[in-house]
Scaffold this motif. Sequence first.
Motif, PDB file in Angstrom:
ATOM      1  N   UNK A 180     -65.523 -23.549  96.363  1.00 45.37           N
ATOM      2  CA  UNK A 180     -64.243 -24.258  96.283  1.00 45.37           C
ATOM      3  C   UNK A 180     -64.019 -24.802  94.879  1.00 45.37           C
ATOM      4  N   UNK A 181     -65.072 -25.372  94.290  1.00 43.72           N
ATOM      5  CA  UNK A 181     -64.954 -25.936  92.940  1.00 43.72           C
ATOM      6  C   UNK A 181     -64.632 -24.850  91.915  1.00 43.72           C
ATOM      7  N   UNK A 182     -65.301 -23.704  92.051  1.00 41.22           N
ATOM      8  CA  UNK A 182     -65.067 -22.601  91.107  1.00 41.22           C
ATOM      9  C   UNK A 182     -63.630 -22.112  91.196  1.00 41.22           C
ATOM     10  N   UNK A 183     -63.163 -21.899  92.425  1.00 42.22           N
ATOM     11  CA  UNK A 183     -61.794 -21.414  92.612  1.00 42.22           C
ATOM     12  C   UNK A 183     -60.772 -22.449  92.138  1.00 42.22           C
ATOM     13  N   UNK A 184     -61.053 -23.729  92.394  1.00 44.13           N
ATOM     14  CA  UNK A 184     -60.144 -24.787  91.939  1.00 44.13           C
ATOM     15  C   UNK A 184     -60.002 -24.768  90.415  1.00 44.13           C
ATOM     16  N   UNK A 185     -61.147 -24.672  89.717  1.00 48.69           N
ATOM     17  CA  UNK A 185     -61.118 -24.680  88.248  1.00 48.69           C
ATOM     18  C   UNK A 185     -60.301 -23.497  87.709  1.00 48.69           C
TER      19      UNK A 185
END
Length: 457
Positions: A18-23
Amino acid sequence: MSKQKPKILVTDDEKSIRNTLREILEFEDYEVREAENGKQVFDLLTEQSFDLMLLDIKMKGMDGMEILTKLKDKGYHFPVIMISGHGNIEVAVEATKKGAFDFIQKPPDLNRLLVSVRNALDQRWLSEENRTIRSRLPKVPEIIGESSSIQKIKNTIDKVARTNSRVMVTGENGTGKELVARWIHEKSQRSENTFVEVNCAAIPKDLLESELFGHEKGAFTGASSQRIGKFEQADGGTLFLDEIGDMSAEAQAKVLRALQENAIVRVGGTEKISVDVRVIAATNKDLLDGIETGEFREDLYHRLNVIPIHVPPLRERREDIPALAQNSLRQLAENDIMFSGINFTDEALKALQEKQWSGNVRELQNAVERLGLLAEDSTINQDDVSGLTLTGSRKSGGVDSLLDTNDTFQGFKESAERLFLLRKLEENDWNISQTAEAIDIQRSHMYNKMKKYDIER
């Protein structure tokens, strides 16, 4: 889609993903919200709207496929891109069948992901534009009538429209079978997609398969290019098979297979093409008789006749005739100023109720137009209706009228021939090929006679 930042919901039970996609997405100036399970997804959807969802397939509790199905059932229309670390072709195909826009494997390739996101948002924008345009277009005409039979039909439409169940609409020519089919589509979750109509009786038997399933280039003489058939054109929408009782045995077999497999093969092709189509069939024939005589397949009948809707003839709902006549006159006035201000007297409406309408609603509409055109003032009275000669009348008055108005044998012969052709055209819903076959003349001769006698619908 609004002009604000596109809002994307990222759903995955792995926080690192989720963090990777958000960034990645926020760097591209998208607004991002996160959910780690199905419950959070639907909680968020009650609070705000989204333009796109990235959805993991393998998650604890409700998995991605279940969420995708539930989104479709609840009527959400935003595109969904599925992501998975255990992807294969079978999973990708299943996700696409369930309505996913795209399928991406973990770890996602940056360029591949962003291209898919942009394409999905473009589709979302086009869908919104399509909805806006559709809202400005004329609506499907109302089903007019307060009789118990019409109320039953309206209630049935409300119940079955939300499902994907196949519907068989039966009734005589001119009763409004197509209108029933269009309302089922209009009230369904498929209403944003196409409603495709095929009149099985109007297409020559040797061309019907190509019309329904399409063909590949060179499949037969004259197939100079690939053709997309009606099943593919209706993908995601509704296919209306009118006059299904006139379909050839070969076409029936292929339609049955298409319904069983949710896939078609173009004429001259070998590749199976998946299609998501809701089929509504209609006929003015008794298909059970056709089954007895071997003209219609029993297995196809049961595939199509999941929800039967019978549209009664006007003689069985005479109480609806005044409302139908007044509505026809109102519609004529909306399109042509010469009908403005014309009204029926109560006696005229009662006289319309007493007439025999063998062509049903279509014949009544034609008669109203005739009365409106010939009205000497702004009122259509009982005498006007009494003097109306119906093309479908079986009474000898029609012949008496011909005798009174023709002094020569040739004149009587031509007047009688014109009246006969009009009657047969109305009986066959103005299908010229079907009419020519019914009265045993060549289609080219039918066109010549219509031109000779100035016959138009």
